[in-house]
Design a protein around this motif. Structure first.
Motif, short mmCIF file in Angstrom:
data_model
loop_
_atom_site.label_atom_id
_atom_site.label_comp_id
_atom_site.label_asym_id
_atom_site.label_seq_id
_atom_site.Cartn_x
_atom_site.Cartn_y
_atom_site.Cartn_z
N ASP A 52 -10.71 -6.45 -12.46
CA ASP A 52 -11.60 -5.14 -12.67
C ASP A 52 -10.95 -4.86 -14.39
O ASP A 52 -12.72 -4.47 -14.78
CB ASP A 52 -10.27 -3.63 -12.45
CG ASP A 52 -10.86 -3.41 -11.00
OD1 ASP A 52 -11.79 -3.97 -10.00
OD2 ASP A 52 -9.47 -3.03 -10.28
N TYR A 73 -1.53 3.82 -1.28
CA TYR A 73 -2.59 3.37 -1.70
C TYR A 73 -3.94 3.31 -1.02
O TYR A 73 -4.42 3.16 -0.10
CB TYR A 73 -2.23 2.31 -2.69
CG TYR A 73 -1.90 2.04 -3.65
CD1 TYR A 73 -2.83 2.20 -5.35
CD2 TYR A 73 -0.71 1.40 -3.69
CE1 TYR A 73 -2.60 1.36 -6.52
CE2 TYR A 73 -0.33 1.69 -5.13
CZ TYR A 73 -1.01 1.45 -5.98
OH TYR A 73 -0.44 1.46 -7.06
N LEU A 74 -5.31 4.32 -1.68
CA LEU A 74 -6.06 4.57 -0.04
C LEU A 74 -7.24 3.63 -0.07
O LEU A 74 -7.70 3.43 0.13
CB LEU A 74 -7.00 5.80 -0.37
CG LEU A 74 -6.42 7.35 -0.61
CD1 LEU A 74 -6.72 8.43 -0.93
CD2 LEU A 74 -5.37 7.57 1.09
N SER A 75 -7.47 3.07 -1.24
CA SER A 75 -7.88 1.65 -1.75
C SER A 75 -7.76 0.75 -2.85
O SER A 75 -6.82 1.31 -3.37
CB SER A 75 -9.29 1.86 -1.95
OG SER A 75 -9.53 2.76 -3.44
N PRO A 76 -7.85 -0.22 -2.83
CA PRO A 76 -6.53 -0.61 -4.21
C PRO A 76 -6.73 -0.48 -5.70
O PRO A 76 -6.48 -0.32 -6.53
CB PRO A 76 -7.66 -2.32 -4.57
CG PRO A 76 -8.27 -2.74 -3.04
CD PRO A 76 -8.81 -1.25 -2.57
N SER A 77 -7.61 1.03 -6.06
CA SER A 77 -7.69 1.59 -7.24
C SER A 77 -6.90 2.90 -6.83
O SER A 77 -6.97 3.64 -8.03
CB SER A 77 -8.89 1.23 -7.74
OG SER A 77 -9.98 0.00 -7.83
N VAL A 78 -7.68 3.14 -5.81
CA VAL A 78 -7.23 4.49 -5.99
C VAL A 78 -6.40 4.98 -4.89
O VAL A 78 -5.69 4.70 -3.74
CB VAL A 78 -8.24 6.19 -4.66
CG1 VAL A 78 -8.39 7.65 -4.45
CG2 VAL A 78 -9.26 5.76 -5.65
N ARG A 107 0.96 -1.37 0.10
CA ARG A 107 0.50 0.05 -0.22
C ARG A 107 1.23 1.21 0.27
O ARG A 107 0.37 2.30 -0.51
CB ARG A 107 -0.78 0.13 1.43
CG ARG A 107 -1.62 -0.75 0.77
CD ARG A 107 -3.38 -1.18 2.01
NE ARG A 107 -3.53 0.30 2.21
CZ ARG A 107 -4.37 0.86 2.79
NH1 ARG A 107 -4.73 -0.30 4.03
NH2 ARG A 107 -5.38 1.84 2.86
#
Length: 294
Positions: free
Chosen positions: A282, A246-251, A220
């Motif tokens: 995704d 990484y705030l999330s897996p995508s952002v 992360r």
């Protein structure tokens, strides 16, 4: 003697009934004699046609077996056998190749990334589009990246002028010209990961370069150092320090210090930005959700 008389009487009655039954059958046959005869005639005709058909089939199969006629030549031809076998082998190899390609694609992990960075000192933005290809169960990975160039892409041109004077001597003038064009730069890197570290090398923003990454917190958090463009006229090589979370897996958010080796020439700048990442799952979901017209 008493018991025999009823038996004889019953037998006589049975005989009389049988005579009447036979008489009725004879009358029915006589009344339908034409139909019965016609039926027998039809049966004989069908039997004759079946015999003729059987003879014809025997003749055809015999000719094919002996190689007569077009079909017979095709069946008996060695060239036909060879072409058919070659075709079957080619189909088999094609199917095997397709299965191998699909299997190889299944073993690949693909990530797409899009991010933007804002250079604080020059108030300019820089955009990146990234494609990562990671073979599963392998430490190797490949990266292709397209990036904008806010200061322009450098292009060096060397011009040589040769002058011949009347007395015969020659003078040569060499002129180096540097031009900055507003174009995109491309990166093509080969990487290798070992535990929490990854090294990269290849083409970095259209120049030779290399980089190293350190991953923490289950990937992360990432710290990166990149160095490229070693033949930069009048400047040191372009160096860049980057952090990403990484705030999330995508952002994710990013920030760092760009071109810090040329701080004395005021070419360096702090930057910050954000980005999106699409994993292999995704991408499959997005592709599966696209409506197809029939």
């Amino acid at each position: 003697m008493v018991s025999v008389m009823p038996t004889i009487a019953n037998f006589r009655e049975f005989s009389t009934a049988m005579e009447e039954l036979v008489a009725r059958v004879d009358s029915i046959v006589a009344a339908n004699e034409g139909n019965v005869s016609q039926g027998l005639s039809n049966i004989r005709e069908i039997s004759g046609k079946l015999e003729t058909t059987t003879d014809n089939l025997n003749q055809i199969t015999s000719k094919i077996r002996e190689g007569e006629g077009t079909v017979g030549k095709l069946v008996q031809s060695e060239e036909t056998h060879k072409n058919l076998n070659d075709a079957l082998v080619a189909v088999k190899e094609g199917v095997a190749g397709l299965n191998k390609a699909l299997g190889a694609a299944e073993r690949m992990k693909i990530d797409l990334g899009l991010r933007s960075e804002y250079l604080a000192k020059s108030a300019k933005g820089k955009a990146y589009f990234t494609l990562d290809v990671d073979p599963k169960d392998s430490p190797r990975f490949y990266r292709v990246e397209l990036s904008s160039q806010p200061f322009g892409k450098r292009k060096n041109t060397t011009t040589v002028e040769r002058t011949v004077f009347p007395d015969g001597h020659v003078e040569q003038t060499i002129t180096d010209t540097e031009e900055l064009r507003d174009e995109f730069a491309i990166s093509a890197l080969f990487g290798y990961r070992w535990k929490d570290f990854a090294i990269r090398a290849g083409l970095l923003e259209s120049r030779g370069g290399a980089g190293i990454d350190y991953m923490a917190l289950k990937d992360r958090l990432r710290f990166s150092a990149d160095l490229w463009d070693f033949n930069r006229p009048g400047y040191s090589a372009h160096a860049k320090l980057t952090s990403r979370y990484y705030l999330s897996p995508s952002v994710f958010v990013t920030g760092g210090w760009d071109d810090f080796l040329n701080r004395s020439r005021k070419a360096d700048s702090l930057f910050f930005g954000a980005g999106l990442r699409w994993s292999d799952d995704d991408i499959k979901y997005l592709l599966g959700s696209i409506p197809l017209r029939r």
